[in-house]
Scaffold this active site. Structure first.
Site, mmCIF file in Angstrom:
data_model
loop_
_atom_site.group_PDB
_atom_site.id
_atom_site.type_symbol
_atom_site.label_atom_id
_atom_site.label_comp_id
_atom_site.label_asym_id
_atom_site.label_seq_id
_atom_site.Cartn_x
_atom_site.Cartn_y
_atom_site.Cartn_z
ATOM 1 N N CYS A 1 0.821 -1.227 0.000
ATOM 2 C CA CYS A 1 0.000 0.000 0.000
ATOM 3 C C CYS A 1 0.850 1.269 0.000
ATOM 4 C CB CYS A 1 -0.932 0.012 1.205
ATOM 5 S SG CYS A 1 -2.007 -1.411 1.272
ATOM 6 N N HIS B 1 -3.474 7.117 3.203
ATOM 7 C CA HIS B 1 -3.859 5.817 2.644
ATOM 8 C C HIS B 1 -5.275 5.487 3.107
ATOM 9 C CE1 HIS B 1 -3.913 1.796 1.350
ATOM 10 N NE2 HIS B 1 -3.662 1.241 2.524
ATOM 11 N N ASN C 1 -10.035 -0.306 0.539
ATOM 12 C CA ASN C 1 -8.572 -0.208 0.450
ATOM 13 C C ASN C 1 -8.125 -0.760 -0.905
ATOM 14 O OD1 ASN C 1 -5.818 -0.492 0.679
ATOM 15 N ND2 ASN C 1 -5.866 -1.458 2.707
#
Ligand SMILES: CC(C)(COP(=O)(O)OP(=O)(O)OC[C@H]1O[C@@H](n2cnc3c(N)ncnc32)[C@H](O)[C@@H]1OP(=O)(O)O)[C@@H](O)C(=O)NCCC(=O)NCCS
Length: 347
Positions: free
Chosen positions: A134, A274, A304
């Protein structure tokens, strides 16, 4: 712009220290793409033992996008890239380098970046993938910037793209509610009137690799009937530990990036964290002293999307006019590895 350490005393450019003569590097345009198919929490209620209320309360996610069976990471990456190129007036033959950040490449090799190069017709471009989960988009921005700063290349295309639906165990309620598919892209060039990417703090803690990983499919555990039966080719996560580490690492990276630029958080126009979990975003924001109107959140619609997450959010924030030329932007991310990163940009 030759690098100057200060610009009207607004901030310090850490890259301009020690007499460095490199060029500045700016994101001249961004673009993103998400698949049409929306998977709602209500639909997940029918797939695993979960509830809309549980998912929203614990994560903030309401729905996520799922790529079609015949739509791969390279397809989404190429679509996001085409939008970024259109927004920046950049043609395929101008691109010198393509970097794709992903944990879900179309194939273990060749690099998805090569497939994207072909789809874009960017025949002059070198192409490679990089993997920092990520955190990948900021890692890739920082790598891309080095080529611009050193005058090696003039135009670098950086993409974060994921088809996480291909590695999620749709029977595991602990993980399947969290993730989605999509892609975001940025074009990097030198722009004479801006400092651009001021700094990027990146870090890793490899001793915590097992907290979030896909154990199968690599050299340690190649695909066998047994590994498939054991579900080793699905993403695995220790949610609680990952959560705690995410808050600490994102805060530390964000604070360090601000410190390096001698900036106070109040000077940042837009914080793009994020998009993993609303509670993580709120906890990091609180520690950094971020006001609610400074932070950009779109995770309720996409979940996500790993390396694509901040790239998609950055594109949406620009489209919505939340970031204007001259604004200061803070990107802050966390991911498997464990990895983390924060970047300060003068837009
Ligand atoms: C995954 C996460 C939302 C779980 O929240 P949590 O408050 O830690 O929940 P727990 O894991 O303690 O689970 C609490 C209970 O909810 C259950 N549960 C887990 N997922 C569930 C779901 N989708 N629906 C309903 N119940 C669920 C658990 O089984 C557990 O039940 P038990 O008490 O009977 O054992 C949270 O840990 C998280 O977001 N972690 C970070 C994940 C992340 O961002 N990863 C990517 C980083 S890049």
């Amino acid at each position: 712009m030759t690098m100057r350490a200060t610009l009207g005393k607004r901030f310090k450019n850490p890259r301009a220290q020690h007499g460095f003569q490199g060029r500045t590097c700016s994101i001249i345009s961004v673009g993103s793409y998400v698949p049409d198919r929306v998977l709602t929490n209500g639909e997940l209620e029918k797939m695993v033992d979960t509830s809309d209320e549980w998912i929203i309360t614990r994560t903030g996610i309401k729905e996520r996008r799922i790529a079609a069976d015949d739509e791969f990471t390279s397809d989404m990456a190429a679509r996001a890239a085409m939008r970024a190129m259109q927004n920046g007036g950049v043609t395929p033959d101008q691109i010198d380098l393509i970097i794709v950040a992903t944990i879900t490449p179309d194939m273990p090799f060749p690099a998805t970046a090569c497939l994207v190069q072909h789809k874009l017709g960017a025949r002059r471009a070198a192409a490679f993938d990089m993997e920092a989960a990520c955190s990948g988009f900021i890692y890739a921005l920082e790598i891309g910037q080095q080529f611009i700063m050193s005058r090696t290349y003039n135009t670098v295309l950086v993409i974060g793209a994921e088809k996480l639906s291909s590695i999620v165990d749709w029977k595991d309620r602990n993980t399947c509610v969290l993730f989605g598919d999509g892609a975001g892209a940025a074009i990097l060039q030198h722009r004479p009137d801006a400092h651009g990417l001021l700094t990027a703090c990146m870090g890793a803690e490899g001793d915590k690799a097992e907290l979030l990983c896909m154990p199968g499919g690599g050299s340690r555990c190649p695909a066998t009937p047994d590994s498939l039966a054991a579900g080793l080719h699905f993403l695995r996560m220790d949610g609680k530990e990952t959560f705690k580490n995410a808050v600490t690492a994102m805060y530390t990276a964000g604070a360090e990036a601000l410190r390096r630029c001698e900036l106070d958080i109040s000077q940042i126009k837009c914080v793009i964290p994020h998009q993993a979990n609303r509670q993580i975003i709120d906890a990091v924001g609180e520690r950094l002293g971020v006001k609610p109107d400074q932070v950009f959140v779109n995770l309720e619609r996409y979940g996500n999307t790993s390396a694509a997450s901040v790239a998609i959010a950055l594109d949406e924030a620009v489209q919505q006019g939340k970031i204007q030329r001259g604004d200061l932007v803070l990107l802050v991310v966390f991911g498997a590895g464990l990895t983390w990163a924060a970047a300060v940009i003068e837009w």
